[in-house]
Design a protein around this motif. Structure first.
Motif, mmCIF file in Angstrom:
data_model
loop_
_atom_site.group_PDB
_atom_site.id
_atom_site.type_symbol
_atom_site.label_atom_id
_atom_site.label_comp_id
_atom_site.label_asym_id
_atom_site.label_seq_id
_atom_site.Cartn_x
_atom_site.Cartn_y
_atom_site.Cartn_z
ATOM 1 N N LEU A 3 0.888 -1.123 -0.028
ATOM 2 C CA LEU A 3 0.106 0.251 0.035
ATOM 3 C C LEU A 3 1.419 1.051 0.069
ATOM 4 N N PRO A 4 0.600 2.315 -0.541
ATOM 5 C CA PRO A 4 1.395 3.634 -1.016
ATOM 6 C C PRO A 4 1.404 4.249 1.322
ATOM 7 N N ALA A 5 1.785 4.470 0.731
ATOM 8 C CA ALA A 5 2.673 5.406 2.171
ATOM 9 C C ALA A 5 1.682 6.476 2.067
ATOM 10 N N PRO A 6 1.010 6.601 3.729
ATOM 11 C CA PRO A 6 0.040 7.465 4.146
ATOM 12 C C PRO A 6 0.654 8.854 3.819
ATOM 13 N N ALA A 7 -0.840 9.658 2.967
ATOM 14 C CA ALA A 7 -0.754 11.227 2.335
ATOM 15 C C ALA A 7 -2.186 11.743 3.217
ATOM 16 N N SER A 8 -2.435 12.990 3.009
ATOM 17 C CA SER A 8 -2.814 14.460 3.158
ATOM 18 C C SER A 8 -3.949 13.605 2.643
ATOM 19 N N LEU A 9 -5.385 13.550 2.957
ATOM 20 C CA LEU A 9 -6.572 13.785 2.412
ATOM 21 C C LEU A 9 -7.130 14.657 1.386
ATOM 22 N N ASP A 10 -6.379 16.541 2.592
ATOM 23 C CA ASP A 10 -6.221 17.576 1.886
ATOM 24 C C ASP A 10 -5.222 18.319 1.996
ATOM 25 N N PRO A 11 -4.679 18.552 0.664
ATOM 26 C CA PRO A 11 -3.114 19.228 0.595
ATOM 27 C C PRO A 11 -3.018 20.228 0.899
ATOM 28 N N ALA A 12 -4.374 21.327 1.545
ATOM 29 C CA ALA A 12 -4.159 22.681 2.673
ATOM 30 C C ALA A 12 -4.195 22.738 3.609
ATOM 31 N N HIS A 13 -4.554 21.065 4.186
ATOM 32 C CA HIS A 13 -4.473 20.629 5.669
ATOM 33 C C HIS A 13 -2.541 20.617 5.984
ATOM 34 N N ASP A 14 -2.996 18.962 5.025
ATOM 35 C CA ASP A 14 -1.063 17.959 5.084
ATOM 36 C C ASP A 14 -1.563 17.478 6.882
ATOM 37 N N SER A 23 -14.246 14.606 7.711
ATOM 38 C CA SER A 23 -14.103 12.971 6.887
ATOM 39 C C SER A 23 -15.428 11.609 7.372
ATOM 40 N N GLY A 24 -16.008 12.802 8.215
ATOM 41 C CA GLY A 24 -17.747 11.560 9.308
ATOM 42 C C GLY A 24 -17.230 10.083 9.498
ATOM 43 N N ALA A 25 -15.442 9.646 9.864
ATOM 44 C CA ALA A 25 -15.407 8.655 10.901
ATOM 45 C C ALA A 25 -14.965 9.436 11.908
ATOM 46 N N MET A 26 -14.120 10.158 12.428
ATOM 47 C CA MET A 26 -14.274 10.481 13.529
ATOM 48 C C MET A 26 -15.018 10.813 14.311
ATOM 49 N N ALA A 27 -16.082 11.348 13.983
ATOM 50 C CA ALA A 27 -17.625 11.618 14.461
ATOM 51 C C ALA A 27 -18.440 9.942 14.908
ATOM 52 N N LEU A 28 -17.427 9.179 14.286
ATOM 53 C CA LEU A 28 -18.261 7.670 14.773
ATOM 54 C C LEU A 28 -17.590 6.509 15.739
ATOM 55 N N VAL A 65 -11.918 7.058 -11.942
ATOM 56 C CA VAL A 65 -12.942 6.816 -10.871
ATOM 57 C C VAL A 65 -12.215 7.702 -9.612
ATOM 58 N N SER A 66 -12.886 9.439 -9.023
ATOM 59 C CA SER A 66 -12.388 9.650 -8.086
ATOM 60 C C SER A 66 -13.473 9.152 -6.828
ATOM 61 N N VAL A 67 -12.840 8.801 -5.934
ATOM 62 C CA VAL A 67 -13.759 7.562 -4.494
ATOM 63 C C VAL A 67 -13.067 9.425 -3.678
ATOM 64 N N ASP A 68 -14.595 9.551 -2.715
ATOM 65 C CA ASP A 68 -14.370 10.965 -1.857
ATOM 66 C C ASP A 68 -13.912 9.558 -0.247
ATOM 67 N N PRO A 69 -12.676 9.626 0.404
ATOM 68 C CA PRO A 69 -12.650 8.831 1.455
ATOM 69 C C PRO A 69 -13.867 8.536 2.711
ATOM 70 N N GLY A 70 -13.820 9.852 3.045
ATOM 71 C CA GLY A 70 -14.923 9.889 3.611
ATOM 72 C C GLY A 70 -15.950 9.517 3.565
ATOM 73 N N VAL A 71 -16.897 9.713 2.331
ATOM 74 C CA VAL A 71 -17.948 8.732 2.204
ATOM 75 C C VAL A 71 -17.496 7.092 2.465
ATOM 76 N N VAL A 72 -16.562 6.623 1.920
ATOM 77 C CA VAL A 72 -16.706 4.991 1.792
ATOM 78 C C VAL A 72 -16.107 5.051 3.165
ATOM 79 N N LEU A 73 -15.719 5.418 3.934
ATOM 80 C CA LEU A 73 -15.798 5.063 5.538
ATOM 81 C C LEU A 73 -16.751 5.503 5.875
#
Length: 419
Positions: A3-14, A23-28, A65-73
């Motif tokens: 698997l690739p090394a971790p990378a930021s979901l939002d480059p502006a955040h880093d 993402s919605g996952a932390m709320a869960l 195919v572009s996927v939103d990781p937050g929606v996946v989770l």
């Protein structure tokens, strides 16, 4: 393939923690009446990089195919209205139980699981509160967590001990072996995908391949339809939109012949049954000739080397060490998190196999997928320092000291925003 090394979901955040919060996952993740938990945050960065790799590969094989990781989770949780519940899974079927030597997870989701409780406890009848009885057994068993897990597994009840340490970063979540010659060229545009899987991981994989241009044929047994149909129909429709659906009687010669014909024609086969199930039909990989370039994705809870071990998304995540931590105690991470992660990794593995000419059996373990993401989460957000999680009125927020940025912990994301 790693698997690739971790990378930021939002480059502006880093910052993986801020991405995890949005993402919605932390709320869960966390106790119901306590703060949401940030500790698994780096897993969202690894998922983001995996989806970017999938985007590149599907672009080479067919439609990008572009996927939103937050929606996946968190998409299922958004549909079903699920919330975090600490040591009870968001879906309610799995619990973390404390033992003298650690923690374990047990899933009771089927009538047969509840029927097995007396045998697990060496009791005559199902207790009024099976969960309390299992919690007592975990705490008092001579072998503690491992002993209870072994008794559950002996009776086919999904269970797993939480590892005492995260897996090494080099973990690879799938293995491959050759079952057919390579094909000179492979594509997902117009490719035939036969999906024998059910519930979440396999159908999500098929869904992603379908979005890349594949023709997906979902096959269900006449006497055992996909259990996801019994949940919210919107969740089933989300995963199977646009797929052809075929129902076959696997106990009848005509049904087995029809299935054999589909498997012979398929460019990709997705299945998530125990290996003996297809072997009993004479249709297991290796028992017949495969067309050149065919890719067979076999999704199991713990790998084909341990074929009798059942698993669902939450207990598989615990088996791989993918949990949140609060004051020294584990809590469930997101919603059945090993399922959506396995779905994405399955699509990534199939795409990589096709780019290499195919002809492979891919052995994909939900436990190994969870371990890969748990190893990423262990790294945290290097250089960002501790992140404060605090409440402002009715809203939870996360503060990144390096970026001096406050991010609200957003609710689960609706699947209509997946693409």
């Amino acid at each position: 393939m790693k698997l690739p090394a971790p990378a930021s979901l939002d480059p502006a955040h880093d910052c993986a923690v801020l991405d995890w919060a949005s993402s919605g996952a932390m709320a869960l993740t966390g106790f119901r009446d306590g703060p949401p938990i940030a500790s698994p945050a780096a897993a969202i960065g690894l998922l983001a990089e995996a989806t970017r790799a999938l985007e590149r590969m599907t672009g080479e094989l067919g439609s990008q195919v572009s996927v939103d990781p937050g929606v996946v989770l968190s998409g299922r949780a958004a549909l079903l209205g699920l919330t975090r519940s600490g040591q009870t899974s968001a879906g309610g079927a799995t619990r973390l139980l404390r033992a003298a030597d650690g923690w374990c997870a047990v899933t009771l989701s089927r009538p047969t699981d509840f029927d097995a409780v007396p045998a697990i406890l060496a009791a005559d009848n199902v207790p009024d509160d099976p969960w309390s009885a299992l919690a007592d057994a975990a705490r008092l068993a001579p072998g503690s967590a491992a002993e209870l897990v072994a008794r559950c597994r002996l009776l086919g009840v999904p269970a797993a001990a939480l590892p005492s340490a995260p897996a090494e970063r080099s973990v690879i979540p799938f293995r491959s072996s050759r079952i057919a010659p390579r094909a000179p060229a492979a594509s997902l545009s117009g490719a035939m995908v036969v999906d024998l899987s059910s519930m979440w991981a396999g159908p999500l994989c098929a869904h992603l391949l379908g979005k890349a241009g594949a023709r997906v044929i979902k096959v269900e047994g006449a006497t055992r339809p996909d259990g996801a149909r019994r949940a919210d129909p919107r969740f089933f429709s989300w995963l199977h939109d646009g797929h052809e659906q075929v129902t076959l009687d696997f106990h009848a010669p005509a049904g087995r012949a029809a299935l054999a014909a589909l498997l012979a024609e398929a460019d990709v086969v997705i299945e998530a049954s125990r290996p003996r199930a297809l072997a009993q039909l004479g249709l297991a990989p290796g028992e017949h000739r495969h067309r050149a370039g065919q890719v067979w994705l076999s999704i199991t809870g713990h790998g084909r080397a341990e074929p009798e071990l059942a698993a669902f998304g939450d207990d598989a995540a615990v088996a791989g060490g993918l949990v949140g931590w609060q004051e020294g105690e584990p809590v469930f991470c997101a919603d059945a998190v090993a399922d959506p992660l396995t779905g994405v990794c399955g699509a990534l593995a199939v795409s990589a196999a096709l780019l290499g000419g195919g002809g492979l059996l891919v052995d994909l373990s939900m436990r190994a997928v969870a371990a890969a993401f748990a190893s990423a989460a262990a790294a945290g957000s290097a250089g960002h320092g501790p992140h404060d999680v605090y409440r402002d009125g009715h809203e939870w927020l996360v503060y990144c000291p390096r970026l001096s940025h406050h991010q609200a912990v957003l609710p689960p994301r609706s699947p209509d925003r997946l693409w």
